[in-house]
Design a protein around this motif. Structure first.
Motif, PDB file in Angstrom:
ATOM      1  N   LYS A  13      13.295  11.719 -42.883  1.00  8.29           N
ATOM      2  CA  LYS A  13      13.106  12.878 -43.761  1.00  8.29           C
ATOM      3  C   LYS A  13      12.908  12.452 -45.210  1.00  8.29           C
ATOM      4  CE  LYS A  13      15.513  16.466 -41.114  1.00  8.29           C
ATOM      5  NZ  LYS A  13      16.634  17.428 -41.113  1.00  8.29           N
ATOM      6  N   VAL A  14      13.668  11.476 -45.676  1.00  7.87           N
ATOM      7  CA  VAL A  14      13.518  10.987 -47.046  1.00  7.87           C
ATOM      8  C   VAL A  14      12.123  10.414 -47.252  1.00  7.87           C
ATOM      9  CG1 VAL A  14      14.232   9.163 -48.637  1.00  7.87           C
ATOM     10  CG2 VAL A  14      15.954  10.587 -47.523  1.00  7.87           C
ATOM     11  N   TYR A  15      11.666   9.587 -46.303  1.00  6.25           N
ATOM     12  CA  TYR A  15      10.343   8.988 -46.457  1.00  6.25           C
ATOM     13  C   TYR A  15       9.254  10.060 -46.443  1.00  6.25           C
ATOM     14  CZ  TYR A  15       6.137   6.311 -45.956  1.00  6.25           C
ATOM     15  OH  TYR A  15       4.882   5.805 -46.178  1.00  6.25           O
ATOM     16  N   THR A  28      18.265  14.196 -56.629  1.00  2.00           N
ATOM     17  CA  THR A  28      18.491  15.646 -56.543  1.00  2.00           C
ATOM     18  C   THR A  28      17.280  16.343 -55.939  1.00  2.00           C
ATOM     19  OG1 THR A  28      19.936  15.586 -58.488  1.00  2.00           O
ATOM     20  CG2 THR A  28      19.030  17.732 -57.868  1.00  2.00           C
ATOM     21  N   MET A  29      16.092  15.944 -56.368  1.00  2.31           N
ATOM     22  CA  MET A  29      14.866  16.555 -55.833  1.00  2.31           C
ATOM     23  C   MET A  29      14.687  16.192 -54.355  1.00  2.31           C
ATOM     24  SD  MET A  29      12.293  15.883 -59.025  1.00  2.31           S
ATOM     25  CE  MET A  29      10.920  16.694 -58.219  1.00  2.31           C
ATOM     26  N   ILE A  30      15.035  14.962 -53.995  1.00  2.00           N
ATOM     27  CA  ILE A  30      14.897  14.555 -52.581  1.00  2.00           C
ATOM     28  C   ILE A  30      15.823  15.392 -51.705  1.00  2.00           C
ATOM     29  CG2 ILE A  30      15.182  12.660 -50.945  1.00  2.00           C
ATOM     30  CD1 ILE A  30      14.467  10.733 -53.241  1.00  2.00           C
ATOM     31  N   VAL A  31      17.039  15.626 -52.197  1.00  2.00           N
ATOM     32  CA  VAL A  31      17.974  16.475 -51.443  1.00  2.00           C
ATOM     33  C   VAL A  31      17.377  17.858 -51.251  1.00  2.00           C
ATOM     34  CG1 VAL A  31      20.197  17.680 -51.551  1.00  2.00           C
ATOM     35  CG2 VAL A  31      20.054  15.243 -52.134  1.00  2.00           C
ATOM     36  N   LYS A  40      25.093  12.273 -48.400  1.00  2.00           N
ATOM     37  CA  LYS A  40      24.464  11.156 -47.684  1.00  2.00           C
ATOM     38  C   LYS A  40      23.266  10.558 -48.411  1.00  2.00           C
ATOM     39  CE  LYS A  40      26.758  11.072 -43.682  1.00  2.00           C
ATOM     40  NZ  LYS A  40      27.393   9.859 -43.122  1.00  2.00           N
ATOM     41  N   ILE A  41      22.752  11.254 -49.413  1.00  2.00           N
ATOM     42  CA  ILE A  41      21.446  10.899 -49.957  1.00  2.00           C
ATOM     43  C   ILE A  41      21.385   9.497 -50.538  1.00  2.00           C
ATOM     44  CG2 ILE A  41      21.849  11.877 -52.259  1.00  2.00           C
ATOM     45  CD1 ILE A  41      18.602  11.954 -50.116  1.00  2.00           C
ATOM     46  N   TYR A  42      22.391   9.078 -51.313  1.00  2.00           N
ATOM     47  CA  TYR A  42      22.330   7.749 -51.928  1.00  2.00           C
ATOM     48  C   TYR A  42      22.430   6.623 -50.871  1.00  2.00           C
ATOM     49  CZ  TYR A  42      22.616   9.958 -56.496  1.00  2.00           C
ATOM     50  OH  TYR A  42      22.347  10.715 -57.615  1.00  2.00           O
TER      51      TYR A  42
END
Length: 252
Positions: A13-15, A28-31, A40-42
């Motif tokens: 999902k991040v990619y 923050t924008m990726i979340v 979990k984002i970092y």
């Protein structure tokens, strides 16, 4: 998308989120756009950076992230897949287990069949010695293997007409009272079979154990060398009773 290639659902999902935009994004924008939990984002981003799938930069004390371009991802995954295949092949070769047991075999027909099969499967080298009649039975195979490029060394007890390039012939006489019938075959320096007579019946042992194979190989070379020596210096040896008596005690 990347989930099919072994990445976790969050990593995928991040990619995908970064790949779909032309602008770098912060965590923050990726979340916001990926749906990956903030907690979990970092951790997820860090793994993707380590895997070379995400690039990071610091702008005005803020970390920004962007995706590795898809063509480069394809190239990267392809290269890693090929490397994994090569490593798998190397591991397969390392884990290949050699049967180093010693097998016993009886019955003349079975022993002959085993010798024939080993000869036919030889790829690099053959060392074979036996009495004339047994030698003649496999001679066509030996000559064909030599024509195919297999290195053939041979010893026959009793004269045999042959096209083999590397062959020794030992002619026994009435003084060879201890000379017994035998068959010895070493194939590709990897497998050996030795057969002899016991109580009028053929018995054999077959093995891929390297210590045994090396012993049988030395045994073969011993026989060939003694044959050449006794043939070349027969007149001298026949006149030396002490040496001749000792030579006649050998099996060759």
């Amino acid at each position: 998308m990347l989930y099919k290639f072994g990445f976790s659902q969050y990593e995928s999902k991040v990619y995908e989120t970064l790949a779909q935009t032309m602008q770098p994004m912060d965590a923050t924008m990726i979340v916001k756009y990926s749906g990956v939990p903030k907690a979990k984002i970092y951790e997820v981003i860090s793994r993707m950076v380590e895997k070379g799938m995400v690039l990071e930069s610091i702008s005005e004390k803020k970390k920004l992230y962007t995706a590795l371009p898809i063509p480069l991802v394809v190239e990267k995954l392809t290269a890693e897949f090929q490397a994994d295949i090569q490593e798998l092949e190397r591991q397969k070769a390392k884990k290949e287990i050699v049967d180093d047991r010693v097998w016993s075999l009886k019955a003349d027909a079975s022993i002959h069949a085993q010798i024939k099969q080993m000869l036919l499967e030889a790829k690099n080298s053959i060392r074979y010695s036996s009495w004339k009649d047994d030698f003649t039975a496999v001679l066509p195979i030996l000559e064909e293997k030599e024509r195919e490029g297999v290195a053939v060394e041979a010893l026959s007890v009793g004269e045999v007409r042959s096209e083999l390039k590397n062959m020794a012939v030992m002619e026994p006489n009435e003084q060879h009272v201890t000379l017994e019938r035998f068959r010895l075959l070493i194939v590709d320096d990897a497998e050996a079979i030795f057969a002899g007579m016991e109580d009028g019946s053929w018995q054999a042992i077959k093995t891929r154990s390297q210590p045994f194979v090396r012993v049988f190989t030395d045994y073969f070379h011993h026989d060939v060398l003694l044959t050449k020596i006794t043939t070349k210096y027969n007149d001298v040896l026949m006149n030396d009773k002490e040496i001749m008596a000792q030579l006649l005690q050998l099996r060759y």
